[in-house]
Write a protein that holds these residues in place. Structure first.
Motif, PDB file in Angstrom:
ATOM      1  N   PRO A  29      88.450  84.007  32.703  1.00 33.22           N
ATOM      2  CA  PRO A  29      88.752  82.570  32.675  1.00 33.22           C
ATOM      3  C   PRO A  29      88.304  81.864  33.953  1.00 33.22           C
ATOM      4  CG  PRO A  29      90.642  83.848  31.928  1.00 33.22           C
ATOM      5  CD  PRO A  29      89.657  84.836  32.470  1.00 33.22           C
ATOM      6  N   LEU A  30      87.803  80.672  33.782  1.00 35.60           N
ATOM      7  CA  LEU A  30      87.348  79.881  34.916  1.00 35.60           C
ATOM      8  C   LEU A  30      88.514  79.095  35.504  1.00 35.60           C
ATOM      9  CD1 LEU A  30      84.006  78.490  33.430  1.00 35.60           C
ATOM     10  CD2 LEU A  30      84.323  80.490  34.901  1.00 35.60           C
ATOM     11  N   ASP A  31      88.634  79.128  36.828  1.00 38.65           N
ATOM     12  CA  ASP A  31      89.727  78.423  37.501  1.00 38.65           C
ATOM     13  C   ASP A  31      89.570  76.907  37.427  1.00 38.65           C
ATOM     14  OD1 ASP A  31      90.712  80.897  38.174  1.00 38.65           O
ATOM     15  OD2 ASP A  31      89.771  80.927  40.153  1.00 38.65           O
ATOM     16  N   ILE A  32      88.381  76.433  37.096  1.00 39.05           N
ATOM     17  CA  ILE A  32      88.139  74.989  37.085  1.00 39.05           C
ATOM     18  C   ILE A  32      88.885  74.297  35.952  1.00 39.05           C
ATOM     19  CG2 ILE A  32      86.098  75.039  35.582  1.00 39.05           C
ATOM     20  CD1 ILE A  32      84.844  73.004  37.502  1.00 39.05           C
ATOM     21  N   PHE A  33      89.332  75.070  34.947  1.00 33.66           N
ATOM     22  CA  PHE A  33      90.067  74.495  33.825  1.00 33.66           C
ATOM     23  C   PHE A  33      91.583  74.567  34.011  1.00 33.66           C
ATOM     24  CE2 PHE A  33      85.998  75.589  31.757  1.00 33.66           C
ATOM     25  CZ  PHE A  33      85.696  74.354  31.208  1.00 33.66           C
ATOM     26  N   GLU A  34      92.057  74.971  35.160  1.00 33.38           N
ATOM     27  CA  GLU A  34      93.492  75.013  35.407  1.00 33.38           C
ATOM     28  C   GLU A  34      94.059  73.595  35.533  1.00 33.38           C
ATOM     29  OE1 GLU A  34      95.525  77.523  35.362  1.00 33.38           O
ATOM     30  OE2 GLU A  34      93.959  79.005  34.991  1.00 33.38           O
ATOM     31  N   HIS A  35      95.231  73.401  34.917  1.00 32.60           N
ATOM     32  CA  HIS A  35      95.826  72.057  34.919  1.00 32.60           C
ATOM     33  C   HIS A  35      96.281  71.637  36.315  1.00 32.60           C
ATOM     34  CE1 HIS A  35      98.218  68.596  34.035  1.00 32.60           C
ATOM     35  NE2 HIS A  35      99.349  69.207  34.306  1.00 32.60           N
ATOM     36  N   SER A  36      96.566  72.588  37.184  1.00 31.15           N
ATOM     37  CA  SER A  36      97.053  72.247  38.520  1.00 31.15           C
ATOM     38  C   SER A  36      96.014  71.484  39.333  1.00 31.15           C
ATOM     39  CB  SER A  36      97.470  73.518  39.270  1.00 31.15           C
ATOM     40  OG  SER A  36      96.378  74.424  39.361  1.00 31.15           O
ATOM     41  N   ARG A  37      94.755  71.549  38.939  1.00 33.68           N
ATOM     42  CA  ARG A  37      93.707  70.840  39.670  1.00 33.68           C
ATOM     43  C   ARG A  37      93.723  69.350  39.392  1.00 33.68           C
ATOM     44  NH1 ARG A  37      89.312  71.195  38.000  1.00 33.68           N
ATOM     45  NH2 ARG A  37      88.103  70.707  39.866  1.00 33.68           N
ATOM     46  N   CYS A  38      94.134  68.972  38.187  1.00 32.96           N
ATOM     47  CA  CYS A  38      94.052  67.566  37.790  1.00 32.96           C
ATOM     48  C   CYS A  38      95.300  66.817  38.253  1.00 32.96           C
ATOM     49  CB  CYS A  38      93.890  67.463  36.275  1.00 32.96           C
ATOM     50  SG  CYS A  38      93.641  65.777  35.698  1.00 32.96           S
TER      51      CYS A  38
END
Length: 413
Positions: free
Chosen positions: A271-280
């Motif tokens: 899984p790519l970390d760029i799709f984690e909700h914590s980033r948005c």
């Protein structure tokens, strides 16, 4: 005294606590006067906001006058919906004026809020709001649609679980000229988006080659879409990352090859970390404005009579069961996070330093059975005989050629 005033000039006077021009045009709405014997309001009440009240060491109340700059900022904040433009005003003044306008709850007023936000967005762009997170906050999206459309410098927009469906009005805004060059990340997972909805979303891009020019990340997870939507994604030339977890995509060599041939994306093993909700996150001057909208929506007074009449009307028209079934059928959030970790289906565009993975292109050729010599000779004779009768090949249309459905959708716009 009058001779000192030049001709054709504007003169402002302050009379009775009210700022006026010489032609009696009121710049700010006067405060309503209570019905009492005393017709003239107290001067201290009218000028209360021009002073700072504090307590000294002895506990006595004392006050000090505000600066003329602060008084001017407060006056402009009250009348911000009458301002035409703030272009070329310094950022230091802009941030103070925005804070004063927010303090007076001007942005929460549905009549003056959109105009006030438009003035700030035209002048300061992404400083007002560069990222907006509305995950699972679909009531806020519906109530503040006009205000959200004024944020034309967004780089990240999270609409996961907002129950958009296939024909939400936000789709036209996403592909409009206002967000053409700014939007980089778009999260529209968990919205019951089907193949028709994604076709409608990308129709302006495929037809007019305008919209979402810089989009690099797209989240389509938890939507009932099939592999047919891959051809609709070919118009996103700068797409770098794609999330199709929880969809009808079936991971296999055919999907990997089709995705790579049409979009240039390869499947990620982890899984790519760029799709984690914590980033948005919601970032910008208007961060507290969005929280203010949600706080006001949660403080709606409970009017029992109105609610009862509304329920009876729904029962009368037979819509209550229909609405409840639709809302229950739409997924809001993922139920099991541990289960999601094993079902991630992420695609990314490899960089030149990583090279092109051979497994993405050559697996289908290696796994397919080798034809026998007899079948090979037979096909060779058939191709030689057909070449003499075959007409010259016509022009091959690209995958972005308009279909009949696309033309019908173009007529609807």
């Amino acid at each position: 005294m009058c001779s000192l005033v030049p001709d054709n000039s504007t003169l402002y006077i302050r009379e009775g606590g009210q700022l006026r021009r010489v032609n009696d045009i009121v710049l700010a709405e006067p405060k309503p006067v209570s019905s009492c014997r005393r017709t003239k309001p107290l001067p201290m009440l009218l000028k209360k906001e021009h002073f700072i009240f504090t307590y000294n060491a002895k506990g006595n109340l004392q006050y000090s006058p505000r600066s003329l700059f602060d008084i001017s900022i407060q006056f402009i904040a009250e009348n911000i919906h009458h301002v035409d433009s703030l272009l070329d005003f310094p950022e230091q003044i802009g941030v103070k004026l925005f804070a004063a306008t927010e303090e007076k709850c001007v942005f929460s007023n549905q009549e003056t809020g959109p105009k006030a936000l438009q003035v700030f967005n035209d002048a300061y762009g992404d400083m007002v709001l560069t990222s907006l997170c509305l995950r699972n906050r679909f009531p806020l999206l519906s109530e503040r649609m006009c205000e959200i459309k004024t944020f034309h410098s967004l780089k990240s927009l999270d609409l996961f679980g907002c129950r958009l469906g296939d024909s939400h009005e936000i789709f036209l805004h996403l592909t409009s000229s206002s967000l053409t060059g700014s939007l980089v990340e778009l999260f529209i997972g968990g919205n019951c988006l089907s193949d028709i909805g994604l076709q409608r979303l990308t129709a302006p891009i495929r037809m007019f080659q305008k919209g979402l020019d810089n989009l690099q990340l797209l989240d389509l997870s938890d939507n009932p879409i099939s592999e047919r939507v891959i051809r609709y994604l070919t118009c996103l030339s700068n797409l770098q990352n794609l999330d199709v977890s929880g969809t009808n995509f079936k991971l296999g060599q055919v999907l990997k090859k089709t995705m790579y041939d049409l979009t240039g994306l390869v499947c990620s093993e982890k899984p790519l970390d760029i799709f984690e909700h914590s980033r948005c996150k919601t970032e910008g001057w208007a961060e507290h404005v969005v929280n203010q909208w949600e706080r006001i929506a949660s403080q709606v007074p409970k009017l029992k009579k109105i609610e009862d009449s509304r329920k009876s009307a729904l029962r009368f028209f037979g819509r209550q069961k229909f609405i409840s079934d639709v809302l229950n059928s739409m997924p809001l959030v993922r139920q099991n996070e541990d289960e999601d970790a094993t079902e991630k289906l992420h695609f990314y565009k490899p960089t030149p330093k990583h090279g092109i993975p051979k497994v993405q292109v050559n697996d289908t050729a290696e796994d397919s059975p080798k034809p026998s010599c007899l079948n090979a000779r037979k096909r060779l004779r058939q191709t030689e005989g057909s070449e003499t009768r075959r007409s010259p090949p016509g022009k091959r249309f690209s995958s972005s050629t308009l279909t009949a459905a696309d033309k019908d959708m173009l007529d609807s716009y």
